[in-house]
Design a protein around this motif. Sequence first.
Motif, PDB file in Angstrom:
ATOM      1  N   ASP A  18     -19.451  46.100  49.774  1.00  0.00           N
ATOM      2  CA  ASP A  18     -18.677  45.048  50.427  1.00  0.00           C
ATOM      3  C   ASP A  18     -17.601  44.511  49.487  1.00  0.00           C
ATOM      4  O   ASP A  18     -17.876  44.189  48.327  1.00  0.00           O
ATOM      5  N   GLY A  38     -15.978  41.669  49.415  1.00  0.00           N
ATOM      6  CA  GLY A  38     -16.184  40.300  48.958  1.00  0.00           C
ATOM      7  C   GLY A  38     -17.230  40.223  47.868  1.00  0.00           C
ATOM      8  O   GLY A  38     -17.050  39.534  46.849  1.00  0.00           O
ATOM      9  N   THR A  39     -18.356  40.922  48.062  1.00  0.00           N
ATOM     10  CA  THR A  39     -19.410  40.915  47.054  1.00  0.00           C
ATOM     11  C   THR A  39     -18.930  41.563  45.767  1.00  0.00           C
ATOM     12  O   THR A  39     -19.206  41.087  44.659  1.00  0.00           O
ATOM     13  N   ARG A  56     -16.732  39.147  43.993  1.00  0.00           N
ATOM     14  CA  ARG A  56     -17.476  38.084  43.325  1.00  0.00           C
ATOM     15  C   ARG A  56     -17.982  38.563  41.966  1.00  0.00           C
ATOM     16  O   ARG A  56     -17.872  37.865  40.958  1.00  0.00           O
ATOM     17  N   GLU A  63     -15.008  35.730  45.180  1.00  0.00           N
ATOM     18  CA  GLU A  63     -15.586  36.229  46.437  1.00  0.00           C
ATOM     19  C   GLU A  63     -14.976  35.516  47.638  1.00  0.00           C
ATOM     20  O   GLU A  63     -14.585  36.157  48.621  1.00  0.00           O
ATOM     21  N   ARG A  64     -14.893  34.194  47.568  1.00  0.00           N
ATOM     22  CA  ARG A  64     -14.338  33.429  48.687  1.00  0.00           C
ATOM     23  C   ARG A  64     -12.879  33.800  48.934  1.00  0.00           C
ATOM     24  O   ARG A  64     -12.454  33.957  50.081  1.00  0.00           O
ATOM     25  N   ALA A 103     -11.461  36.668  48.171  1.00  0.00           N
ATOM     26  CA  ALA A 103     -11.386  38.051  48.663  1.00  0.00           C
ATOM     27  C   ALA A 103     -11.709  38.138  50.139  1.00  0.00           C
ATOM     28  O   ALA A 103     -11.215  39.026  50.845  1.00  0.00           O
ATOM     29  N   ARG A 104     -12.548  37.251  50.642  1.00  0.00           N
ATOM     30  CA  ARG A 104     -12.903  37.275  52.067  1.00  0.00           C
ATOM     31  C   ARG A 104     -11.789  36.676  52.925  1.00  0.00           C
ATOM     32  O   ARG A 104     -11.718  36.942  54.123  1.00  0.00           O
ATOM     33  N   ARG A 105     -10.930  35.877  52.320  1.00  0.00           N
ATOM     34  CA  ARG A 105      -9.870  35.217  53.078  1.00  0.00           C
ATOM     35  C   ARG A 105      -8.512  35.900  52.926  1.00  0.00           C
ATOM     36  O   ARG A 105      -7.633  35.732  53.786  1.00  0.00           O
TER      37      ARG A 105
END
Length: 476
Positions: free
Chosen positions: A128, A130-131, A134, A341-342, A344-346
Amino acid sequence: MTRTGAAELVLPLALAQFVASYAATNMNVAISTIASDIGTTVIGIQTTITLFTLTMASLMIPGSKLTDIWGRKVCFIGGLAVYGVGAVLASQAGGLGLMILGYSLLEGIGSALLIPPIYILITVSFDDIGTRARNFGVVSGAAGLGAAAGPLIGGLVTSFVSWRASFLLQALVVLSIVVLARHLADPPRPEPPPRFDLLGAVLSAAGLFLVVFGILRTGTYGWFVARTDFTVAGTVIIPAGGPSPVWIYIGIGVAVLALLVAHLRARERAGRDPLFSVTLFRDRTTCLGLTTQHLQWLVLQGSFFVISVFLQQVRGFDAIGTGLMLLPATVGILLSSAAAERLARRHSQRRLVRGGFVTTIAGMALLLALVRDDSGVLTFVPGLFLTGAGIGIMLTASVNVVQSNSPAELQGDISGLSRSVSNLGSSMGTALAGSVLVGAAHPGGGPFALALGVLGVVAVVGLVAAILLPRPAARD
């Protein structure tokens, strides 16, 4: 993988990256003390630091290739063992010879073995984005913290205990990492394992050694015009005022690297395992991603060098005070890395790399606008914080772009290249900034503003490279 399992994997990797980054910067604050204690000169200790950088940079690609042959965990723990032995030997040095063996050679070889597996293991262990971001953020934060905190921790330990204790502390941390890494999971590698390309390794090490050595010598000779005579065996080859001899080293190094590329292509055409695949350079995302990594580390090490020298030469701070003054940048790196991580998810990785460069440029602009020879301590805070935050954002994102863009079977190749261009950037950053400062006609803040401005231009070039990153690949 659960959060607990991820933490068990990432903790030893991050600690190892911290130690390797710390080793590259902590020696600078104890040069005079070490030279006096072991009966050598300041130039002798500076040479050991240079040799450490050269050893690590030269062997990073061959060390990375060994992960495909021996295994990532074996290389990681083996590198830690070599590094730890080097640290113990350096702590017992009574002369320059043992210091070079322990610090320059063994710690350099150990770093070249242990650093590539850090990035390979995170890439192949987390699918993933995001992971993965992080955990790359944790490692990037550790790298930035080690580089930024090295002078402060080194200064504290040297001042209150001794410089020998600093090496013993590294050995103890390395031993604890080995214990933590006992149960480290190593995902399956390509089978069968490749054969080691010995000639490619020799050409790679020699070429990188000469290029980095030439860059590091700019502090003595300058980039274009020789500041002092260039002599060989007592004979003046290039007198002061002539063309800088650094281009002899760099030119020969580039020629050797060109031979390396030809060798790799011939080996691939013959169906034999090359040191690394030249097909990596045909990928636009990989090339631009490596460019951003190179320029990020150039800006990071160059700006920290400029600010540290300014604080000590113009403002009169000692090593501990300088380290404390750099804390806003350290905090910025840690906070932005923790948010990886946050973010990368956005946002796409491409957007984060661009945002990191923009934030860093803004921070450097604030330093130029607010800091003066006699300005208050608080004038440093906003610029340093933004510079650190921007570097933290883009270090994590660029690593994610480069590592995620290559398949599992090429992770050893890309990891070695990635770490090599980063080391080259670090060397160039210090050399570029140092050459501007050494060439200054008068003391004071002007030359430091010029050096920081040059690094700001480099950051703008990095931003252009980030803008050119292909959008789809950055979102993989």
